[in-house]
Write a protein that holds these residues in place. Structure first.
Motif, PDB file in Angstrom:
ATOM      1  N   ASN A  63       0.833  -1.218   0.000  1.00 42.83           N
ATOM      2  CA  ASN A  63       0.000   0.000   0.000  1.00 42.83           C
ATOM      3  C   ASN A  63       0.863   1.263   0.000  1.00 42.83           C
ATOM      4  O   ASN A  63       0.634   2.188   0.783  1.00 42.83           O
ATOM      5  N   VAL A  64       1.860   1.280  -0.865  1.00 40.42           N
ATOM      6  CA  VAL A  64       2.759   2.440  -0.952  1.00 40.42           C
ATOM      7  C   VAL A  64       2.009   3.612  -1.579  1.00 40.42           C
ATOM      8  O   VAL A  64       1.479   3.496  -2.696  1.00 40.42           O
ATOM      9  N   THR A  65       1.959   4.730  -0.859  1.00 38.85           N
ATOM     10  CA  THR A  65       1.217   5.912  -1.320  1.00 38.85           C
ATOM     11  C   THR A  65       2.058   7.161  -1.108  1.00 38.85           C
ATOM     12  O   THR A  65       2.588   7.379  -0.004  1.00 38.85           O
ATOM     13  N   PHE A  66       2.172   7.985  -2.149  1.00 39.32           N
ATOM     14  CA  PHE A  66       2.931   9.226  -2.029  1.00 39.32           C
ATOM     15  C   PHE A  66       2.038  10.336  -1.499  1.00 39.32           C
ATOM     16  O   PHE A  66       0.874  10.467  -1.884  1.00 39.32           O
ATOM     17  N   LEU A  67       2.612  11.151  -0.616  1.00 41.44           N
ATOM     18  CA  LEU A  67       1.877  12.224   0.033  1.00 41.44           C
ATOM     19  C   LEU A  67       2.632  13.542  -0.112  1.00 41.44           C
ATOM     20  O   LEU A  67       3.848  13.551  -0.344  1.00 41.44           O
ATOM     21  N   GLU A  68       1.904  14.641   0.039  1.00 39.31           N
ATOM     22  CA  GLU A  68       2.493  15.986   0.113  1.00 39.31           C
ATOM     23  C   GLU A  68       3.464  16.255  -1.031  1.00 39.31           C
ATOM     24  O   GLU A  68       4.650  16.550  -0.817  1.00 39.31           O
ATOM     25  N   ASN A  69       2.941  16.136  -2.252  1.00 43.17           N
ATOM     26  CA  ASN A  69       3.712  16.432  -3.467  1.00 43.17           C
ATOM     27  C   ASN A  69       4.983  15.591  -3.589  1.00 43.17           C
ATOM     28  O   ASN A  69       6.010  16.053  -4.090  1.00 43.17           O
ATOM     29  N   GLY A  70       4.914  14.363  -3.120  1.00 45.66           N
ATOM     30  CA  GLY A  70       6.047  13.455  -3.266  1.00 45.66           C
ATOM     31  C   GLY A  70       7.142  13.623  -2.242  1.00 45.66           C
ATOM     32  O   GLY A  70       8.173  12.953  -2.324  1.00 45.66           O
ATOM     33  N   THR A  71       6.952  14.464  -1.239  1.00 51.20           N
ATOM     34  CA  THR A  71       7.979  14.645  -0.210  1.00 51.20           C
ATOM     35  C   THR A  71       7.876  13.595   0.888  1.00 51.20           C
ATOM     36  O   THR A  71       8.800  13.429   1.670  1.00 51.20           O
ATOM     37  N   ARG A  72       6.743  12.867   0.919  1.00 50.58           N
ATOM     38  CA  ARG A  72       6.560  11.807   1.901  1.00 50.58           C
ATOM     39  C   ARG A  72       5.887  10.612   1.229  1.00 50.58           C
ATOM     40  O   ARG A  72       5.182  10.757   0.229  1.00 50.58           O
ATOM     41  N   ASN A  96       1.935  -6.691  10.068  1.00 49.34           N
ATOM     42  CA  ASN A  96       2.718  -5.458  10.007  1.00 49.34           C
ATOM     43  C   ASN A  96       2.541  -4.682  11.300  1.00 49.34           C
ATOM     44  O   ASN A  96       1.646  -4.984  12.102  1.00 49.34           O
ATOM     45  N   ASP A  97       3.393  -3.677  11.497  1.00 51.32           N
ATOM     46  CA  ASP A  97       3.345  -2.868  12.717  1.00 51.32           C
ATOM     47  C   ASP A  97       2.429  -1.664  12.594  1.00 51.32           C
ATOM     48  O   ASP A  97       2.323  -0.868  13.524  1.00 51.32           O
ATOM     49  N   GLY A  98       1.777  -1.512  11.442  1.00 56.12           N
ATOM     50  CA  GLY A  98       0.934  -0.350  11.216  1.00 56.12           C
ATOM     51  C   GLY A  98       1.520   0.554  10.141  1.00 56.12           C
ATOM     52  O   GLY A  98       2.641   0.353   9.676  1.00 56.12           O
ATOM     53  N   GLU A  99       0.756   1.552   9.758  1.00 59.30           N
ATOM     54  CA  GLU A  99       1.202   2.461   8.696  1.00 59.30           C
ATOM     55  C   GLU A  99       2.339   3.353   9.178  1.00 59.30           C
ATOM     56  O   GLU A  99       2.296   3.905  10.279  1.00 59.30           O
ATOM     57  N   VAL A 100       3.351   3.456   8.327  1.00 58.31           N
ATOM     58  CA  VAL A 100       4.498   4.319   8.611  1.00 58.31           C
ATOM     59  C   VAL A 100       4.644   5.305   7.465  1.00 58.31           C
ATOM     60  O   VAL A 100       4.578   4.923   6.290  1.00 58.31           O
ATOM     61  N   VAL A 101       4.814   6.574   7.795  1.00 57.85           N
ATOM     62  CA  VAL A 101       5.027   7.619   6.788  1.00 57.85           C
ATOM     63  C   VAL A 101       6.488   8.038   6.838  1.00 57.85           C
ATOM     64  O   VAL A 101       6.997   8.409   7.901  1.00 57.85           O
ATOM     65  N   TYR A 102       7.145   7.969   5.679  1.00 52.18           N
ATOM     66  CA  TYR A 102       8.576   8.279   5.580  1.00 52.18           C
ATOM     67  C   TYR A 102       8.791   9.560   4.775  1.00 52.18           C
ATOM     68  O   TYR A 102       8.015   9.883   3.867  1.00 52.18           O
ATOM     69  N   HIS A 103       9.876  10.258   5.088  1.00 62.82           N
ATOM     70  CA  HIS A 103      10.342  11.340   4.227  1.00 62.82           C
ATOM     71  C   HIS A 103      11.050  10.725   3.025  1.00 62.82           C
ATOM     72  O   HIS A 103      11.882   9.817   3.190  1.00 62.82           O
ATOM     73  N   THR A 104      10.755  11.217   1.840  1.00 62.53           N
ATOM     74  CA  THR A 104      11.356  10.648   0.633  1.00 62.53           C
ATOM     75  C   THR A 104      12.768  11.170   0.389  1.00 62.53           C
ATOM     76  O   THR A 104      13.531  10.547  -0.351  1.00 62.53           O
ATOM     77  N   GLY A 105      13.125  12.310   0.984  1.00 66.62           N
ATOM     78  CA  GLY A 105      14.423  12.917   0.715  1.00 66.62           C
ATOM     79  C   GLY A 105      14.385  13.869  -0.468  1.00 66.62           C
ATOM     80  O   GLY A 105      15.393  14.454  -0.835  1.00 66.62           O
ATOM     81  N   GLU A 106      13.207  14.026  -1.077  1.00 66.62           N
ATOM     82  CA  GLU A 106      13.052  14.916  -2.222  1.00 66.62           C
ATOM     83  C   GLU A 106      13.265  16.371  -1.818  1.00 66.62           C
ATOM     84  O   GLU A 106      13.888  17.150  -2.542  1.00 66.62           O
ATOM     85  N   ALA A 107      12.751  16.755  -0.652  1.00 69.54           N
ATOM     86  CA  ALA A 107      12.895  18.129  -0.181  1.00 69.54           C
ATOM     87  C   ALA A 107      14.255  18.370   0.468  1.00 69.54           C
ATOM     88  O   ALA A 107      14.866  19.423   0.296  1.00 69.54           O
ATOM     89  N   ASP A 108      14.744  17.380   1.207  1.00 68.40           N
ATOM     90  CA  ASP A 108      16.027  17.505   1.905  1.00 68.40           C
ATOM     91  C   ASP A 108      16.640  16.114   1.991  1.00 68.40           C
ATOM     92  O   ASP A 108      16.048  15.199   2.560  1.00 68.40           O
ATOM     93  N   SER A 109      17.829  15.969   1.416  1.00 66.98           N
ATOM     94  CA  SER A 109      18.472  14.650   1.385  1.00 66.98           C
ATOM     95  C   SER A 109      18.780  14.133   2.787  1.00 66.98           C
ATOM     96  O   SER A 109      18.859  12.919   2.998  1.00 66.98           O
TER      97      SER A 109
END
Length: 505
Positions: free
Chosen positions: A101-110, A212-225
């Motif tokens: 269930n990979v989903t991009f959020l906030e203009n691809g920054t997460r 699974n342990d539940g939904e996790v939201v990650y920073h993509t590194g697009e805004a800041d490496s």
């Protein structure tokens, strides 16, 4: 000026330009900055990036090893003697980690995802059959129930009666498979009939295979490496609410599978672990090499699980003064449904000696019990890792339960895990090619300087050869001055005298 001279001076001019440009580019770090910026853009959790697919479905095999502590003198321990345990294991499982269930959020920054874990038993890497091998250990369900009802006289009396009627003691013997993946516990079943919310099954990994342990939201590194792979939210929350300080409740770092590129030896890396209900940090220890790849080894220092006296920042992990233990252990009852679960490193490594001395059969060894993470500093890619953690149960004398009357407070070891991964050969080859490209581009100014130095040597050789050539030409075209005039005149007259005279007829 001859063509040779023009060639010599041409080499000198080219040499000077190469040295000037090469040194200038090296000092300005132009190419290094360009390739590093390119690397930061490539290493992001976005569609089509170099790491996205491997992040979703890691190719290197992950192995989970389980080691149990089998108690050999349970009756003597209940009578007041020191418990003796023997380590049994490993029982090894191949672990598959697929992000769903990979989903991009906030203009691809997460990016949000669920990490599903599946375990498959590997008999060739194990010491025995988990369905047959039996382990005697502390009765975790019984201890959990006794601690839950100890403050109520009527409840504790009722539980004590049930335990006697069901012949439930302080220790239990079950197969490895039952201890890991679950078995129907008689005491929990009795409670389940009165409170259906209480599960009648118990296992250290119960319901964790295929979950699974539940939904996790990650920073993509697009805004800041620097944010690449960092966890932004866990189960919809940006921080925990389990501990007693804001710092302790912070969700810091990544999940341990990704780190930002261009790592420094001086930085502190954070990893959030749902199993520990907290974030831990790791610090640089030494340089290592894995399959020809350079790496920095990061390990958790003693401060991570130090007591509040040693590390005041850890005071927030004490839910109450009674929950504060010594260095090397952490009580995590707040996220284990109130059960007196204590986590540590295997054999109480980095812990106080009193915990090791209380149990016969424990011997902490750094090489066997240290958690470490080997990261390639250029890309931040984990190329080898070993995560080790031990599950313990805090037991002591509980009023209303005669079975515990001879017990002293003891942190009793049950099992420890060793989760390992090493980069596979295919991924290592790809990473080596990437590092080679980064090295060549970063050192391109040095290549220019090297060519300049080479031409400088050629220029010097040409100058020397030119000079020698001029000296030789000068010697070949030189003459001696006339010094014997009389002799010359004599030779001339002689020559004339020898000339034949032709008479006219």
């Amino acid at each position: 000026m001859t063509q040779r001279s023009c060639a010599v001076y041409g080499v000198g001019i080219v040499c000077a330009h190469l040295l000037f440009i090469g040194i200038g580019l090296f000092v300005a770090q132009v190419f290094q900055t360009v390739i590093h910026n390119r690397l930061k853009k490539e290493l992001t959790l976005t569609e089509g990036s170099r790491v996205f697919e491997t992040w979703k479905n890691p190719p290197p095999p992950i192995f989970m090893q389980y080691f149990f502590f089998n108690v050999t003198n349970p009756d003597e321990f209940l009578a007041g003697a020191k418990p003796f345990v023997s380590q049994v294991g490993p029982y090894t499982y191949r672990e598959y980690r697929l992000k769903e269930n990979v989903t991009f959020l906030e203009n691809g920054t997460r990016v949000a995802a669920y990490q599903c874990k599946t375990f498959v038993f590997l008999p060739e890497r194990s010491v025995g059959d988990p369905d047959i091998d039996m382990i005697t250990t502390i009765n975790i369900p019984a201890v959990a129930v006794m601690n839950k009802v100890k403050d109520s006289f009527w409840k504790s009396s009722l539980v004590a009666i049930w335990m006697n009627s069901l012949h439930v003691g302080m220790f239990m013997t079950h197969s490895v498979n039952e201890l890991l993946w679950g078995f129907k516990d008689p005491l929990m079943s009795r409670i389940h009939t009165m409170n259906p919310e209480i599960d009648e099954y118990f296992g250290l990994m119960y319901k964790k295979n295929g979950s699974n342990d539940g939904e996790v939201v990650y920073h993509t590194g697009e805004a800041d490496s620097m944010d690449y792979g960092r966890i932004a939210r866990f189960k919809g929350e940006s921080k925990l609410s389990l501990w007693t300080s804001e710092q302790s409740n912070m969700i810091n770092g990544t999940d341990g599978s990704a780190f930002h590129p261009l790592l420094s030896k001086k930085e502190r890396l954070y990893i959030f672990s749902p199993d520990l209900c907290r974030s831990i940090f790791m610090e640089f220890e030494k340089d290592v090499e894995v399959k020809g790849l350079p790496a920095y080894r990061f390990t958790p220092p003693r401060d991570v699980l130090a007591s509040k006296e040693e590390n005041p920042a850890n005071e927030g992990f004490c839910v109450s003064p009674k929950e504060c233990l010594g260095s090397g252990v952490l009580k995590v009852s707040v996220c284990k449904k109130g059960a007196p679960v204590v986590v540590s490193f295997p054999h109480f490594y980095l812990g106080e000696e009193k915990y090791t001395n209380a149990i016969e059969g424990l011997s902490p060894v750094r090489e066997h019990h240290q958690t470490y993470l080997d990261l390639n500093p250029t890309t931040g890619v984990p190329i080898r890792a070993s995560k080790k953690a031990q599950i313990n149960i805090l037991i002591n004398r509980i009023s209303g339960f005669p079975k515990t009357k001879s017990l002293n407070e003891t942190i009793f070891p049950v099992m420890f895990i060793n989760e390992t991964v090493v980069i596979d050969d295919t991924s290592a080859a790809k990473l080596q090619k990437l590092l080679l490209m980064v090295t060549l581009v970063s050192n391109f100014p040095l290549i220019i300087v090297g060519l300049g130095v080479l031409l400088l040597l050629v220029f010097i050789c040409l100058i020397v050869c030119e000079r020698k050539l001029k000296m030789t030409t000068k010697e070949d075209t030189s003459y001696s001055p006339v010094s014997n005039k009389e002799g010359d005149e004599k030779n001339v007259s002689t020559y004339i005298g020898m000339t034949p005279i032709i008479e006219k007829s």
